[in-house]
Write a protein that holds these residues in place. Sequence first.
Motif, short mmCIF file in Angstrom:
data_model
loop_
_atom_site.label_atom_id
_atom_site.label_comp_id
_atom_site.label_asym_id
_atom_site.label_seq_id
_atom_site.Cartn_x
_atom_site.Cartn_y
_atom_site.Cartn_z
N ILE A 193 21.94 -9.02 46.71
CA ILE A 193 20.67 -9.25 46.00
C ILE A 193 19.58 -9.70 46.96
O ILE A 193 18.44 -9.24 46.90
CB ILE A 193 20.87 -10.29 44.88
N ALA A 194 19.97 -10.60 47.86
CA ALA A 194 18.98 -11.13 48.81
C ALA A 194 18.45 -10.03 49.72
O ALA A 194 17.25 -9.99 50.04
CB ALA A 194 19.60 -12.25 49.63
N GLU A 195 19.30 -9.13 50.16
CA GLU A 195 18.88 -8.07 51.08
C GLU A 195 18.08 -6.98 50.35
O GLU A 195 17.15 -6.40 50.91
CB GLU A 195 20.10 -7.48 51.77
N ALA A 196 18.45 -6.72 49.09
CA ALA A 196 17.74 -5.67 48.34
C ALA A 196 16.48 -6.21 47.67
O ALA A 196 15.62 -5.42 47.25
CB ALA A 196 18.67 -5.08 47.29
N ARG A 197 16.39 -7.54 47.54
CA ARG A 197 15.27 -8.20 46.85
C ARG A 197 15.13 -7.70 45.42
O ARG A 197 14.04 -7.71 44.85
CB ARG A 197 13.94 -7.99 47.60
N SER A 198 16.27 -7.29 44.83
CA SER A 198 16.24 -6.75 43.48
C SER A 198 17.66 -6.67 42.95
O SER A 198 18.56 -6.21 43.66
CB SER A 198 15.60 -5.36 43.44
N PHE A 199 17.84 -7.11 41.70
CA PHE A 199 19.16 -6.99 41.08
C PHE A 199 19.52 -5.52 40.87
O PHE A 199 20.66 -5.12 41.09
CB PHE A 199 19.17 -7.75 39.74
N THR A 200 18.54 -4.74 40.44
CA THR A 200 18.81 -3.33 40.15
C THR A 200 19.18 -2.56 41.40
O THR A 200 20.15 -1.80 41.42
CB THR A 200 17.59 -2.69 39.49
N ALA A 211 24.31 -4.70 37.25
CA ALA A 211 23.40 -5.79 37.62
C ALA A 211 23.78 -7.09 36.94
O ALA A 211 23.61 -8.18 37.53
CB ALA A 211 21.97 -5.41 37.29
N THR A 212 24.27 -7.02 35.72
CA THR A 212 24.64 -8.26 35.02
C THR A 212 25.83 -8.94 35.69
O THR A 212 25.93 -10.18 35.68
CB THR A 212 24.98 -7.96 33.55
N ILE A 213 26.75 -8.14 36.27
CA ILE A 213 27.88 -8.73 36.99
C ILE A 213 27.40 -9.48 38.21
O ILE A 213 27.83 -10.61 38.49
CB ILE A 213 28.89 -7.63 37.38
N LEU A 214 26.47 -8.87 38.96
CA LEU A 214 25.93 -9.54 40.14
C LEU A 214 25.19 -10.81 39.73
O LEU A 214 25.27 -11.83 40.42
CB LEU A 214 24.98 -8.60 40.89
N SER A 215 24.48 -10.76 38.63
CA SER A 215 23.73 -11.93 38.16
C SER A 215 24.68 -13.07 37.82
O SER A 215 24.43 -14.23 38.19
CB SER A 215 22.89 -11.56 36.95
N VAL A 253 22.86 -25.78 44.06
CA VAL A 253 21.53 -25.51 44.63
C VAL A 253 21.12 -24.09 44.26
O VAL A 253 21.96 -23.19 44.15
CB VAL A 253 21.55 -25.68 46.17
N ARG A 254 19.80 -23.90 44.05
CA ARG A 254 19.29 -22.56 43.77
C ARG A 254 19.09 -21.82 45.09
O ARG A 254 18.50 -22.34 46.03
CB ARG A 254 17.96 -22.65 43.01
N LEU A 255 19.57 -20.60 45.14
CA LEU A 255 19.50 -19.80 46.37
C LEU A 255 18.40 -18.75 46.31
O LEU A 255 17.90 -18.33 47.35
CB LEU A 255 20.85 -19.11 46.62
N LEU A 256 18.06 -18.30 45.12
CA LEU A 256 17.05 -17.26 44.96
C LEU A 256 16.06 -17.64 43.87
O LEU A 256 16.43 -18.20 42.83
CB LEU A 256 17.70 -15.92 44.58
N HIS A 257 14.77 -17.35 44.14
CA HIS A 257 13.74 -17.42 43.10
C HIS A 257 13.73 -16.09 42.38
O HIS A 257 13.72 -15.04 43.00
CB HIS A 257 12.35 -17.67 43.72
N ARG A 258 13.77 -16.13 41.04
CA ARG A 258 13.73 -14.89 40.28
C ARG A 258 12.48 -14.87 39.40
O ARG A 258 12.17 -15.89 38.75
CB ARG A 258 14.92 -14.75 39.32
N SER A 317 10.17 -9.79 40.95
CA SER A 317 10.64 -9.92 42.33
C SER A 317 11.73 -10.97 42.45
O SER A 317 11.93 -11.80 41.55
CB SER A 317 9.48 -10.29 43.26
N VAL A 318 12.42 -10.90 43.59
CA VAL A 318 13.44 -11.87 43.96
C VAL A 318 13.16 -12.33 45.37
O VAL A 318 12.88 -11.50 46.24
CB VAL A 318 14.87 -11.25 43.88
N SER A 319 13.21 -13.63 45.61
CA SER A 319 12.94 -14.14 46.97
C SER A 319 13.88 -15.30 47.27
O SER A 319 14.42 -15.94 46.36
CB SER A 319 11.49 -14.59 47.10
N LEU A 320 14.12 -15.53 48.52
CA LEU A 320 15.01 -16.59 48.96
C LEU A 320 14.35 -17.95 48.84
O LEU A 320 13.18 -18.13 49.17
CB LEU A 320 15.43 -16.36 50.41
#
Length: 334
Positions: free
Chosen positions: A19-26, A36-40, A52-57, A61-64
Amino acid sequence: MQQSHEPAALSEMAAFAAIAEARSFTRAAARVGRDATILSRRLQSLEVRLGVRLLHRTTRSVSLTEAGAEFLPRVRAVLASVDEAEAAASAHAAGGPRGLLRLALPGTFGRMWIGPLLPQFLAEFPDVRVEAEFSNRFADLVAENFDIAVRLGSLEDSRLVARKVATRRRLLCAAPSYLARRGRPETPQALLQHSCLGFTGFQTFPAWEMTDREGRRVRVEVSGPLVSDDAEVLVEAAVQGVGVMMSTDWLVGRELADGRLVPILEDWTLADEGAVYVVMPSAKGQAAKTRAFADWIGKRFAPEPPWRRCNAPPSPLVDEEGPRLTSPPPSGTA
């Protein structure tokens, strides 16, 4: 005791990295072939476990987060190490034979018919190292981390993968000098008038059981001047004309070939012929070195085992056959 999270941790870290590398769940889901729901759910589980939170959703967008940015390179290193370990392990199965091959071999049989062949195996597979144990004890392949074993007799343990590589048969034999002095027995009952050499390792000792071509079974309790749990002693005594011996063809193959011993009562079949097997803990994920040895020894024993050829390799005799699969036998048993 703290519960292990290792299996879940790897899948959660893999989901986070994707997710972090793709910047997107999809997009991450499309790359790894997961919903995508499994990854979530995996990401959420990882964050809860770490606290701790690792990603802003957001919806777009998704960001670290700061913690996520620090965590990502370490996760990449862990996942790369796992990939490298899996690739190295797979190379043993998919690539050429390599690594340490641990063999559990029956004492006398191993020394006579497998030990002399090991240098040829090593020459053919130079990336393999062999650690061979020659013993009549019952070895637990899984618990003792053996790759492969050679077993004699009848196999009754279905937990192991077995491959029959040769036949063996029991027979009665004596030296020409003994037969010239005492006469040749023509029936099993005639053995009662002969000096018979007793091997205490046989399950039916002191009885010899045999069947004729019509299926008639006879049990004769023999006796004689020498009884032993060491077949080397009995073979030497038979060669010197002390008495009749019940043996296995692989044990006296050289003596039969050069005439020092001759078979008797050949129309009768002795009980428990059995066979020679290679056994392995599992067929699934079997290392190339294990498959290579099983195939290699099978070819060396086919189409006819070496003890039925005249050019048998020289080797000392120590005891009778090796361990059976069902239970630990007495030392030196057949």
